[in-house]
Design an enzyme around this catalytic site. Structure first.
Site, PDB file in Angstrom:
ATOM      1  N   LYS A 131       0.828  -1.222   0.000  1.00 21.34           N
ATOM      2  CA  LYS A 131       0.000   0.000   0.000  1.00 21.34           C
ATOM      3  C   LYS A 131       0.855   1.261   0.000  1.00 21.34           C
ATOM      4  CE  LYS A 131      -4.288  -2.111   1.165  1.00 21.34           C
ATOM      5  NZ  LYS A 131      -5.347  -2.439   2.093  1.00 21.34           N
ATOM      6  N   ARG A 138      -3.420 -10.290   4.658  1.00 18.07           N
ATOM      7  CA  ARG A 138      -3.800 -10.341   3.231  1.00 18.07           C
ATOM      8  C   ARG A 138      -2.655  -9.745   2.413  1.00 18.07           C
ATOM      9  NH1 ARG A 138      -5.948  -6.950  -0.603  1.00 18.07           N
ATOM     10  NH2 ARG A 138      -7.498  -7.854  -2.004  1.00 18.07           N
TER      11      ARG A 138
HETATM   12  N1  HH2 Z   1      -7.332  -4.098   0.556  1.00 15.47           N
HETATM   13  C1  HH2 Z   1      -7.634  -4.095  -0.758  1.00 15.47           C
HETATM   14  C2  HH2 Z   1      -8.693  -4.863  -1.243  1.00 15.47           C
HETATM   15  N2  HH2 Z   1      -9.426  -5.636  -0.426  1.00 15.47           N
HETATM   16  N3  HH2 Z   1      -9.864  -6.454   1.749  1.00 15.47           N
HETATM   17  C3  HH2 Z   1      -9.598  -6.468   3.053  1.00 15.47           C
HETATM   18  N4  HH2 Z   1     -10.317  -7.211   3.893  1.00 15.47           N
HETATM   19  N5  HH2 Z   1      -8.572  -5.708   3.578  1.00 15.47           N
HETATM   20  C4  HH2 Z   1      -7.804  -4.912   2.810  1.00 15.47           C
HETATM   21  O1  HH2 Z   1      -6.901  -4.222   3.348  1.00 15.47           O
HETATM   22  C5  HH2 Z   1      -8.066  -4.871   1.410  1.00 15.47           C
HETATM   23  C6  HH2 Z   1      -9.136  -5.663   0.908  1.00 15.47           C
HETATM   24  C7  HH2 Z   1      -6.822  -3.255  -1.693  1.00 15.47           C
HETATM   25  O2  HH2 Z   1      -5.761  -3.989  -2.243  1.00 15.47           O
HETATM   26  P1  HH2 Z   1      -5.770  -4.690  -3.684  1.00 15.47           P
HETATM   27  O3  HH2 Z   1      -6.836  -5.737  -3.747  1.00 15.47           O
HETATM   28  O4  HH2 Z   1      -4.415  -5.167  -3.990  1.00 15.47           O
HETATM   29  O5  HH2 Z   1      -6.059  -3.523  -4.700  1.00 15.47           O
HETATM   30  P2  HH2 Z   1      -7.319  -3.095  -5.549  1.00 15.47           P
HETATM   31  O6  HH2 Z   1      -8.400  -2.706  -4.585  1.00 15.47           O
HETATM   32  O7  HH2 Z   1      -6.812  -1.947  -6.376  1.00 15.47           O
HETATM   33  O8  HH2 Z   1      -7.762  -4.253  -6.389  1.00 15.47           O
END
Ligand code: HH2
Length: 280
Positions: free
Chosen positions: A215, A255
């Site tokens: 992040k 995660r």
């Molecule tokens: N962060 C993201 C997405 N889903 N779910 C939970 N429970 N906790 C988190 O911190 C979280 C999440 C964001 O990360 P990422 O999926 O890599 O990115 P994007 O939302 O751009 O797909």
């Protein structure tokens, strides 16, 4: 075992679980476009499981700051074949969605956990018997960074999550995790404050899930050689440091995108933190 909260939350063991991120999207902030082809996505899910992921988190809509929503049909088209194939191989799959219809269809296809950044889908978890992750996010991704204002971020996030988790338990959801939503409508200071005081979430008795992986606040804390924030692909050290910290403070699930190094780090940290297991 963390905390002394509701019995329903105390099903999990002391072993930290690793949730591997599998974004089947063109625009996720760090892996957008990499796993759009279902076969490539399934192969990556399999690879993460071999590397130590206990849960594969399949998402079809980016929730990065400023992201625009995706239609239901498109999200279903992206995630369902991947969820089905991974679940058919016996892997534990979570569905990362804000839509009730997508959550329902993914559970029917074999997902057993609803990872819900909106914290509104507990009725679907109650209806389907799936586990449910309640995450804190103060507004939709498109505008959430305009809502990064708190008098006491730890107390406010904790109160919100306990309220949501309590609703879910009363509705009959048997497996509930809470997640502070690192990076969701929060500044770097808010993120660090939540990590520093993670024990206050652990103390609720609900198992805690933490997502710091790659992040942007990590990029600002560990700039590149020119002093510019490091790019998402260059944030492994920050990811390992913060997930290891979270595990030693009692997190139940972390995660992450980089499953192999994080699995090794958090399991070493968890073993060292368990009384009686560390070498003296
Ligand atoms: N962060 C993201 C997405 N889903 N779910 C939970 N429970 N906790 C988190 O911190 C979280 C999440 C964001 O990360 P990422 O999926 O890599 O990115 P994007 O939302 O751009 O797909």
């Amino acid at each position: 075992m963390p905390g002394t909260g509701p019995e329903v939350a105390l099903y999990c063991g002391c072993v930290t679980r690793v949730m591997g991120v599998l974004n089947v999207t063109p625009d996720s902030f760090s892996d957008g476009g990499r796993w759009l082809d279902p076969e490539a996505a399934v192969a990556h899910g399999r690879e993460m499981a071999a590397d130590g992921a206990d849960i594969i988190d399949v998402g079809g809509e980016s929730t990065r700051p400023g992201a625009l929503p995706v239609s239901e049909a498109e999200e279903l088209r992206r995630v369902l074949p991947v969820v089905e194939a991974l679940a058919d191989e016996g892997l534990t799959v979570s569905i990362d969605t804000r839509k009730a219809s997508v959550a329902r269809a993914a559970v029917a296809a074999g997902a057993s956990i609803i990872n819900d950044v909106s914290s509104e889908l507990w009725p679907v978890a109650a209806e389907t018997g799936a586990g449910w992750v309640a995450m804190h996010m103060p507004a939709d991704p498109e505008v959430m960074q305009d809502h990064a204002h708190y008098d006491d971020v730890v107390a406010e996030v904790r109160a919100y999550l306990v309220q949501r988790a309590g609703e879910a338990v009363r509705a009959g959801v048997e497996r509930v995790w809470i997640d502070p939503g690192i990076g969701f409508g929060k500044t770097a200071v808010h993120n660090l404050s939540l990590l520093r005081h993670l024990d206050e979430l652990v103390g609720t008795g609900f198992p805690v899930l933490v997502g710091t992986s790659r992040k942007s606040f990590l990029g600002r804390l560990a700039p590149d050689a020119d002093g510019a924030p490091s790019v998402a692909s260059d944030r492994l050290e920050g990811t390992v440091a913060t997930t290891t910290w979270a595990v030693t403070r009692g997190a139940d699930v972390v995660r992450v995108h980089d499953v192999r190094p994080v699995s090794q780090a958090v399991r070493l940290a968890a073993d060292s933190a368990l009384p009686g297991t560390a070498a003296r």
